[in-house]
Design an enzyme around this catalytic site. Structure first.
Site, short mmCIF file in Angstrom:
data_model
loop_
_atom_site.label_atom_id
_atom_site.label_comp_id
_atom_site.label_asym_id
_atom_site.label_seq_id
_atom_site.Cartn_x
_atom_site.Cartn_y
_atom_site.Cartn_z
CD GLU A 1 -46.28 -47.62 14.92
OE1 GLU A 1 -45.34 -47.89 14.17
OE2 GLU A 1 -47.11 -46.71 14.67
CB CYS A 2 -48.14 -44.79 20.85
SG CYS A 2 -48.18 -43.42 22.04
#
Length: 816
Positions: free
Chosen positions: A340-341
């Site tokens: 994530e990210c």
């Protein structure tokens, strides 16, 4: 369900920057210091504040976000986190009624502090900044307390207060509208939590975080009535709710799969319930630090890379080459992976020009645009945790962008998400074993994602699948930023390591002629006037310094608390200066395969001070002044080190010839003129900034001989001598570059400096400078420059016979 008392309160404010975070962590820590067990919460998706909450209370900081988890889960999640606590403190978000824009589920302000207070039936205490306002503050508080969607507002904590008389006036005004004042906290310059491009600096990254929390606790304890605060919390109604349970949301998988979870300074973002769900599924969760762990935890069956700030630690992450190789091999072998990210950036080929894991066919770089907001997602394809068409809510928050590497994506890689449930935008990558995207999804709202991930990890383990990282990569040592080329010099070696020419006799004579003046204190006025005239500037736009390095230190000291980006590879003195002065420093790397060219878009919008060289040491690349000009923006200082610009005939790309608003240019006068021992240079540019530098410069900072040299160098005679030197350097450099390339040693770009950067990775030796020293030549090692490694050397431009001898030495080392 059983009615249960949960003493609680929610701290809210009329707007951001009112001091909610400071008051919240101070109140949490002050109550903990009384021996109470304090459960901390944060309204909204933010990861950073909960990190401070955890440090303040000793309990996991948790988020209450109606968009990410659904309104029906907010009270159960609260009860789960509050279980066993004496009191719960919830920090609000933005202004009291600020939530998701537009109507959601039939209401405005969805997910706001007021909405969360309603869902958990919590009394609200307003934190109100008293700066620049008096009785009007009571009207604002009254309006907040009597809004149509108002929760119960139980009191006010005044923040950043002034004199006792001003506080008394505010207490009286608030009493008139029926709102008690629970505390009045004076202004404090000691309580500043630094911020960067995505908010506050996480607690896990700050060595001083505990000291900040202790100071906040002391301030709150001294100026807030803690008994009254506890009375407000205890007056909260009992809740009729069944606490959320990870065990009730998920089924246990077999085999106890081990999941490696990224942690440490670069990976600080993940929701507490994520790990709780995985453990409830029977997984063993093991943390590792991608900056320091050389390998994934032994026997790993899955990889979870959450959010954080890898862009701040790109060099450290890139230096850990054994782990990057292992992650790349593990992902290629099909290890279930969720990124994530920050995790997405880590898996990319490059991040801002710095090599990352290369596990997904993407490059990432900083962007001038902030991407921020809640998202409505539809799974575009099947991934390790999603089914096609599945709908989830997420939050997106980043200042980087990714670009696809054409022709490298495998057939099994597809877009991860349709963003905002429409066909216009896809984001991320998905495969049977990977989900990598910018989207933050709270798994407590979608426990099926955790279930599928656990099952995939168990299947990977049960299948006995394995991976093997290539043998060979070693951790790169951190660049020695204080290394200088003269360290390569030894008796008997030909000096090609230091960029110093012999000083012309006329210059030495001119300086020595004024030796009788050296007994007095230096006076810089004449040098300042002469140099300003030489470069077409006003005297107020230029300040003599003891070389360019002195100018860096002066700028770093004069303008404190900056978010600094250093463009590398470049001379390392600027980074030393800004780090020593306590600034936040991020590196932006130029790449060899792109000719080490500057792209202003990669710097990002967050930096309020950017430093780069032109032409750059050690690459010799000359950047267009127009491209540098794109870095300039209101509130930002752009520092351009033009230490070697005087080797460029006519100086066509010098920014001194353009608009100097927000620009500072450092110059060294020691390179061309061979007077390194005199430490002569200047800083020029924006007249307001130069004025500030002059006020902070130490008296008599530049010696009289150096000032006399400046006057001589600004003369017409100097121009004539310089023209001859430039002709010689250009001829000798062309010969050297052609000879190196003909012999199979690539030279970076088209150098415009008295040195060239040479790729000697083909020599087949681990330490090229030492190998060349054995052949009688001292060259500048380049593994001390961020962004370069031991396969590069910098060579000062010598005469043609010495160039010929150097090429022969390189060929001998190569073994031809």
């Amino acid at each position: 369900m059983v009615m249960t008392p949960y003493p609680r309160l929610l701290l809210a404010a009329p707007n951001s920057s009112s001091g909610k975070t400071t008051v919240s962590i101070g109140l949490m820590a002050a109550l903990r210091a009384r021996g109470l067990r304090v459960a901390p919460f944060k309204v909204g998706p933010d990861y950073i504040d909960p990190g401070y909450h955890t440090l303040a209370t000793g309990l996991p900081g948790r988020n209450l976000d109606a968009w990410l988890c659904g309104t029906g889960r907010i009270a159960p999640l609260f009860a789960h986190g509050a279980a066993g606590a004496d009191v719960s403190v919830v920090e609000g978000v933005m202004g009291l009624y600020d939530g998701r824009l537009g109507l959601t589920e039939g209401r405005s302000g969805f997910g706001s502090s007021a909405h969360i207070a309603e869902l958990i039936d919590a009394p609200v205490v307003l934190v109100m900044d008293t700066s620049g306002v008096s009785r009007t503050l009571a009207a604002t508080a009254y309006g907040l307390a009597n809004h149509l969607q108002a929760p119960k507002v139980a009191g006010v904590i005044l923040n950043k207060t002034g004199s006792p008389r001003a506080v008394d006036e505010l207490r009286g005004a608030l009493a008139e509208v029926g709102l008690p004042v629970l505390g009045a906290i004076p202004r404090s310059r000691d309580l500043v939590v630094p911020s960067r491009h995505l908010g506050l600096v996480p607690a896990a990254e700050r060595d001083q975080a505990q000291a900040v929390i202790d100071a906040a606790a002391e301030l709150v304890a001294a100026h807030v009535d803690l008994d009254e605060v506890l009375a407000v919390a205890s007056a909260a109604a009992e809740l009729d709710v069944t606490p959320w349970s990870a065990q009730a949301e998920i089924s246990t998988v077999g085999g106890r799969p081990r999941i490696a979870v990224a942690a440490g300074r670069a990976f600080t973002f993940r929701y507490a319930e994520t790990v709780e769900l995985l453990r409830a599924a029977g997984c063993e969760v093991v943390e590792f630090d991608p900056m320091t762990s050389h390998r994934l935890p032994g026997g790993s069956h899955g990889l979870y890379l959450g959010g954080g700030f890898p862009e701040m630690y790109a060099e450290e992450l890139a230096a850990n080459r054994p782990l990057l190789a292992e992650v790349r091999a593990a992902v290629a072998a099909g290890m279930p992976t969720v990124a994530e990210c920050a995790g997405l950036l880590y898996l990319c080929r490059t991040l801002d020009g710095t090599d990352m894991a290369g596990a997904v066919p993407l490059d990432a770089r900083m962007s001038p645009k902030l991407t921020l907001g809640y998202r409505d997602l539809v799974a575009a394809s099947r991934s390790v945790v999603t089914e096609p068409g599945e709908r989830v809510h997420s939050h997106e928050f980043h200042r980087t962008i990714t670009t696809s590497l054409r022709g490298t994506a495998g057939a099994d890689v597809a877009p991860a998400w349709l963003v905002d449930a429409g066909p216009g935008r896809t984001e991320g990558l998905a495969s049977a074993s990977v989900l990598a995207s910018y989207q933050h999804v709270h798994w407590a709202g979608y426990p099926q994602l955790a279930q599928r991930f656990a099952q995939a990890c168990a299947a990977f383990g049960n299948a006995g699948r394995s991976w093997q990282a290539p043998v060979g990569p070693q951790r790169l040592p951190a660049p020695d930023l204080r290394h200088h080329g003269d360290a390569q010099l030894r008796p008997g070696l030909v000096d090609l390591a230091v960029n110093v020419r012999r000083a012309p006799e006329w210059l030495l004579t001119a300086v020595a002629a004024r030796a009788d003046q050296w007994t007095g204190y230096p006076e810089s006025g004449a040098a300042r006037q002469a140099l300003a005239a030489r470069y077409g500037l006003e005297a107020g736009q230029l300040l003599p310094t003891a070389g360019a390095a002195d100018a860096f230190t002066l700028v770093a000291r004069t303008f404190p608390g900056r978010k600094v980006v250093i463009v590398h590879p470049q001379f390392t003195e600027p980074e030393v200066a800004w780090r020593t002065a306590g600034h936040q420093v991020r590196r932006s790397m130029l790449r060899a395969d792109e000719g080490f060219r500057l792209d202003a878009d990669r710097i990002g919008a967050d930096a309020d001070l950017v430093v780069l060289g032109n032409p750059t040491n050690p690459t010799g690349v000359l950047h267009p002044a127009a491209e540098i000009g794109r870095l300039v923006r209101p509130g930002r200082i752009v520092v351009v080190d033009e230490a070697f610009m005087d080797f460029v005939p006519g100086e066509p790309e010098s920014v001194l010839a353009g608009d100097l608003d927000g620009v500072l240019v450092t110059r060294s006068l020691t390179k061309l003129w061979g007077i390194a021992g005199l430490r002569a240079g200047f800083v020029a540019g924006d007249q307001t900034l130069i004025g500030e530098l002059a006020r902070h410069q130490e008296p008599w900072a530049v010696s009289t001989p150096a000032l006399d040299a400046m006057v001589a160098i600004a003369s017409g005679q100097a121009d004539r001598v310089a023209a001859r030197i430039l002709d010689e350097v250009a001829t000798e450099r062309a010969f050297l570059v052609d000879a190196l390339r003909a012999a199979g040693f690539p030279v970076a770009g088209e150098p415009r400096t008295p040195f060239v950067l040479v790729d000697v990775s083909g020599l087949g030796v681990s330490n090229p400078p030492e190998a060349l020293a054995a052949q009688g030549f001292a060259v500048r090692r380049c593994d001390t420059f961020p962004g370069l490694g031991p396969g590069w050397i910098r060579v000062s431009v010598p005469s043609e016979p010495i160039s010929t001898a150097l090429i022969a030495a390189l060929i001998r080392v190569r073994g031809d």
